[in-house]
Enzyme design. Structure first.
Site, PDB file in Angstrom:
ATOM      1  N   GLN A 136       0.823  -1.061  -0.084  1.00  0.00           N
ATOM      2  CA  GLN A 136      -0.096  -0.337  -0.006  1.00  0.00           C
ATOM      3  C   GLN A 136       0.937   1.172   0.029  1.00  0.00           C
ATOM      4  O   GLN A 136       1.957   1.109   0.814  1.00  0.00           O
ATOM      5  CB  GLN A 136      -0.622   0.036   1.279  1.00  0.00           C
ATOM      6  CG  GLN A 136      -2.047  -1.359   0.882  1.00  0.00           C
ATOM      7  CD  GLN A 136      -2.890  -0.475   0.498  1.00  0.00           C
ATOM      8  OE1 GLN A 136      -2.910   0.489  -0.782  1.00  0.00           O
ATOM      9  NE2 GLN A 136      -3.878  -1.432   0.208  1.00  0.00           N
ATOM     10  N   TYR A 150      -4.851 -13.607  -1.644  1.00  0.00           N
ATOM     11  CA  TYR A 150      -4.369 -12.952  -1.856  1.00  0.00           C
ATOM     12  C   TYR A 150      -3.281 -11.901  -0.761  1.00  0.00           C
ATOM     13  O   TYR A 150      -3.321 -10.995  -0.673  1.00  0.00           O
ATOM     14  CB  TYR A 150      -5.212 -11.929  -2.322  1.00  0.00           C
ATOM     15  CG  TYR A 150      -6.518 -12.942  -4.021  1.00  0.00           C
ATOM     16  CD1 TYR A 150      -6.809 -12.900  -4.820  1.00  0.00           C
ATOM     17  CD2 TYR A 150      -7.505 -13.131  -2.858  1.00  0.00           C
ATOM     18  CE1 TYR A 150      -7.162 -13.401  -5.770  1.00  0.00           C
ATOM     19  CE2 TYR A 150      -8.875 -14.029  -3.580  1.00  0.00           C
ATOM     20  CZ  TYR A 150      -8.400 -14.168  -4.821  1.00  0.00           C
ATOM     21  OH  TYR A 150      -9.103 -14.892  -5.760  1.00  0.00           O
ATOM     22  N   GLU A 178      -0.515 -16.942  -2.386  1.00  0.00           N
ATOM     23  CA  GLU A 178      -0.396 -15.583  -3.187  1.00  0.00           C
ATOM     24  C   GLU A 178      -0.221 -16.305  -4.310  1.00  0.00           C
ATOM     25  O   GLU A 178       0.706 -17.450  -4.603  1.00  0.00           O
ATOM     26  CB  GLU A 178       0.622 -15.017  -2.524  1.00  0.00           C
ATOM     27  CG  GLU A 178       0.550 -13.600  -3.131  1.00  0.00           C
ATOM     28  CD  GLU A 178      -0.082 -13.182  -4.386  1.00  0.00           C
ATOM     29  OE1 GLU A 178       0.356 -12.564  -5.205  1.00  0.00           O
ATOM     30  OE2 GLU A 178      -0.645 -12.482  -3.156  1.00  0.00           O
ATOM     31  N   ASP A 222      -8.533 -10.421   0.099  1.00  0.00           N
ATOM     32  CA  ASP A 222      -7.556  -8.525   0.040  1.00  0.00           C
ATOM     33  C   ASP A 222      -7.829  -9.118  -1.305  1.00  0.00           C
ATOM     34  O   ASP A 222      -6.264  -9.149  -2.028  1.00  0.00           O
ATOM     35  CB  ASP A 222      -6.831  -8.403   0.412  1.00  0.00           C
ATOM     36  CG  ASP A 222      -6.223  -6.579   0.474  1.00  0.00           C
ATOM     37  OD1 ASP A 222      -6.947  -6.222  -0.829  1.00  0.00           O
ATOM     38  OD2 ASP A 222      -4.965  -6.388   0.625  1.00  0.00           O
ATOM     39  N   CYS A 273     -10.457  -2.689  -3.110  1.00  0.00           N
ATOM     40  CA  CYS A 273     -10.126  -1.258  -3.972  1.00  0.00           C
ATOM     41  C   CYS A 273     -10.737  -1.023  -4.033  1.00  0.00           C
ATOM     42  O   CYS A 273     -10.860   0.020  -5.624  1.00  0.00           O
ATOM     43  CB  CYS A 273      -9.042  -1.382  -4.115  1.00  0.00           C
ATOM     44  SG  CYS A 273      -8.391  -2.663  -5.867  1.00  0.00           S
TER      45      CYS A 273
END
Length: 442
Positions: A278, A307, A328, A371, A398
């Site tokens: 981020q 994720y 991931e 996420d 997001c």
């Protein structure tokens, strides 16, 4: 009809750079270069069946929420599209955009939205918060120049400072741009983009040069950049493949540590240049707090982190849970996660490399965090999450549109329901907004 001028009053900000107005015939008009409350003269640039697009030519009456930003490139550079709008108005617009999206796409009733959506969370810093900026190359008079994408994405705006970038490194951007412009006069660097990451907490400053594979003047580049910007790390990220589907082939350390370090949430993370992190460290800590509050993980519980990236949520979960299964797909992030677990002396995590659906953990879960990228969750992922015995799920999003779609799918599936939806302003001066949703088993 395109080319004609219209007098318009901007009613609200859209989830995008434009303000929203309505023509005399009721058609929606998306207006570039205006903020909510402005009355403007605007030229129509697109006239569709259901909406129009227009470009502000004159501000007739400025909004009470219009401000003079510290950046002269607002409205030219695409990095701070809401930079002319007051912070208070930005926060209100982001919260309202989330609410309207939940109603329109998620099919939540207005009273449900009122009950679910919490006041927007935000940090104190509205400028100087970014730990990363990226520059794009362009050729001017035969020489390479670096800049940022303009409001017109086909244009590159040359800048030597950025008020969004960490204020502790005011000269970093100018130094890097100057050094690379100088080098490009005598070397073909083959630059595809340049990333600069900075941390006010660790004082780490990394310059990442993205290039194709092949020859490269390593010693000259590292020497000139080191003299100009004094970075703690200089790396070259080599990529190959078709332009729209290029992939990282290798990360080569040119000087310094070869990676970037940040302190976050009682731990430390080390990241390679290709890994996502981020851009707002303080904002990321708000996300972590909201996720931990939603899940309330216990020391005897098993957590699943889908994720998971380089470990933003994995690390705090591992400190509080008995065991964490972390999934991931992106190779550099998987390697960074393993390294971050070693740095933080955590050995209760199973790192699973692969797609979240295909590599969904065999272990059952008590708590689960997702996420996903902007595209949101695949329907299969929602089914797999429902098949676990998890009592709480934290969904970090997001993109309001894909979030609303996925929440609608969760409700229709019938296993989980949202109990709290919290917007988080990680990106002041832009329309982007993160959201953390707490879902509880019915």
């Amino acid at each position: 009809m395109t080319g004609r001028n219209m007098k318009l009053t901007i009613e609200s900000m859209t989830y995008g750079a434009d303000g929203l107005a309505h023509a005399d015939n009721g058609k929606a008009v998306f207006v570039q270069g205006a903020v909510a409350g402005d009355t403007v003269e605007a030229e129509v640039v697109q006239d569709g069946k259901s909406f129009m697009r227009a470009r502000t030519t004159e501000i007739l009456e400025p909004s009470l929420d219009r401000i003079q930003p510290p950046c002269p490139f607002v409205g030219i550079c695409g990095g701070c599209s809401w930079g002319n709008l007051s912070r208070t108005a930005q926060l209100a617009a982001k919260e309202q955009n989330l609410r309207s999206t939940l109603e329109r796409i998620g099919k939540f009733a207005p009273e449900q939205v009122d009950e679910l959506v919490q006041p927007i969370c935000h940090t104190k810093d509205d400028w100087g918060y970014r730990n990363k900026i990226e520059l794009e190359p362009t050729v001017v008079n035969g020489r390479v120049r670096l800049g940022m994408h303009g409001v017109d994405p086909s244009k590159i705006v040359a800048v030597d400072s950025c008020p969004l970038f960490d204020k502790r490194f005011p000269k970093a951007l100018k130094s890097v741009v100057g050094a690379l412009n100088y080098l490009s006069g005598s070397h073909n660097l083959g630059l595809e983009r340049v990333g600069i990451r900075a941390s006010r907490r660790t004082k780490a400053l990394e310059v990442a040069l993205w290039t194709p594979t092949g020859s490269f003047p390593r010693s000259q580049v590292s020497r000139v950049l080191a003299d100009a910007a004094h970075p703690t790390s200089i790396v070259r990220v080599m990529s190959k493949g078709e332009k729209k589907a290029r992939r990282v082939s290798k990360v080569e350390m040119l000087a310094g540590e070869g990676s970037w370090t940040e302190n976050i949430a009682e731990g430390q993370m080390r990241l390679s240049a290709p890994s996502f992190f981020q851009v707002n460290t303080k904002g990321a800590e708000i996300l972590i707090e909201l996720v931990m509050e939603a899940l309330d993980p216990q020391e005897d519980e098993l957590a699943v982190d889908l994720y998971c990236g380089a470990g933003t949520f994995t690390l705090p979960l591992a400190r509080r849970c008995d065991f964490v299964a972390a999934v991931e797909a992106y190779g550099p992030a998987v390697r960074d996660l393993r390294r971050n677990l070693e740095i933080n002396k955590l050995d209760n995590v199973d790192v699973i490399g692969g797609d979240a659906v295909r590599e969904f953990p065999d272990q059952d879960a008590d708590v689960l965090v997702v996420d996903p990228p902007r595209a949101g969750l695949a329907p299969e992922a929602i089914d797999l999450i429902a098949s676990t015995s998890a009592h709480d799920v934290a969904y970090v999003s997001c993109d309001p549109a894909t979030l609303a779609r996925d929440l609608k799918r969760f409700v229709e599936e019938g296993t989980f329901s949202p109990v709290k939806i919290t917007p988080v302003d990680l990106f002041p001066q832009t329309f982007h907004c993160e959201t953390v949703v707490h879902l509880k088993r019915n």
